[in-house]
Motif scaffolding. Structure first.
Motif, PDB file in Angstrom:
ATOM      1  N   LYS A  66       2.392  -4.150  13.028  1.00  0.00           N
ATOM      2  CA  LYS A  66       2.519  -3.580  11.686  1.00  0.00           C
ATOM      3  C   LYS A  66       3.328  -4.435  10.704  1.00  0.00           C
ATOM      4  N   LEU A  69       4.078  -3.415   6.716  1.00  0.00           N
ATOM      5  CA  LEU A  69       4.959  -2.352   6.224  1.00  0.00           C
ATOM      6  C   LEU A  69       6.095  -2.922   5.378  1.00  0.00           C
ATOM      7  N   SER A 119      -4.452  -0.633   6.198  1.00  0.00           N
ATOM      8  CA  SER A 119      -3.044  -0.447   5.898  1.00  0.00           C
ATOM      9  C   SER A 119      -2.392   0.408   6.979  1.00  0.00           C
ATOM     10  N   ASN A 120      -1.163   0.082   7.297  1.00  0.00           N
ATOM     11  CA  ASN A 120      -0.368   0.908   8.197  1.00  0.00           C
ATOM     12  C   ASN A 120       0.476   1.919   7.429  1.00  0.00           C
ATOM     13  N   VAL A 121       0.447   1.866   6.099  1.00  0.00           N
ATOM     14  CA  VAL A 121       1.242   2.775   5.278  1.00  0.00           C
ATOM     15  C   VAL A 121       0.742   4.206   5.427  1.00  0.00           C
ATOM     16  N   SER A 124      -2.942   5.857   9.888  1.00  0.00           N
ATOM     17  CA  SER A 124      -2.856   5.003  11.073  1.00  0.00           C
ATOM     18  C   SER A 124      -3.886   5.360  12.140  1.00  0.00           C
TER      19      SER A 124
END
Length: 181
Positions: A66, A69, A119-121, A124
């Protein structure tokens, strides 16, 4: 070849085996890109073993470690692999770190350029699809320009392409040099 196998064993994932063939979604993404390029009069880009290794390694890093982030975006790389880490920010000050990944991870002799989706925001648990990534890139002027060799990307004649999809991410790497592997 021994060096390449050693690098990928060290990071705990056999990219070399995976990179010799694309998953069905990766193949679909490659086909979508080539069909689109043909529809606008551009040539097919040969699939590159080296750039596919980089694309798949980057997807793995994004899903597992990740690095996107915080203030970093999806062109970032973690410190948890046999590569130099970098936090790619919107000002593009770390572009060389990203562009050099093909030379760091493979025998590819030139820099590479990446488009990424995911995106990992949030989200997930999302599983990336070829259709979603491709449609997202067509809607993004910057990503579309790379796909279609427009604007500042018109000076490049892509000679190699690599495809990776894993978890909620898709990455495509473009190179102006042929892949000799």
């Amino acid at each position: 070849m021994k060096k390449l196998i050693f690098v990928f064993v060290l990071i705990g994932f056999s990219f070399l085996t995976k990179a010799q063939s694309l998953s069905s979604e990766e193949q679909k993404l490659y086909n979508l890109i080539m069909e689109y390029r043909a529809s606008i009069g551009l040539s097919k880009i040969p699939l590159s073993k080296s750039l596919t290794i980089v694309a798949q390694a980057h997807c793995y890093d994004l899903v597992t470690n990740k690095p996107d982030l915080g203030n970093c975006n999806a062109h970032s790389w973690s410190a948890n692999g046999k590569w130099s880490s970098c936090c790619y920010t919107p000002d593009h000050k770390q572009s060389n770190c990203m562009w050099n990944k093909p030379k760091e991870l493979t025998n590819y002799t030139d820099i590479g350029f990446e488009i990424a989706c995911g995106s990992n925001v949030c989200c997930s648990d999302y599983v990336m699809t070829a259709d979603y990534a491709f449609k997202s890139w067509l809607k993004s002027s910057g990503h579309h320009a790379v796909l279609a060799n427009k604007n500042s990307w018109s000076r490049y004649d892509w000679k190699a392409i690599g495809i990776g999809i894993e978890g909620g991410f898709a990455t495509v790497w473009f190179g102006a040099a042929e892949d000799v592997n």
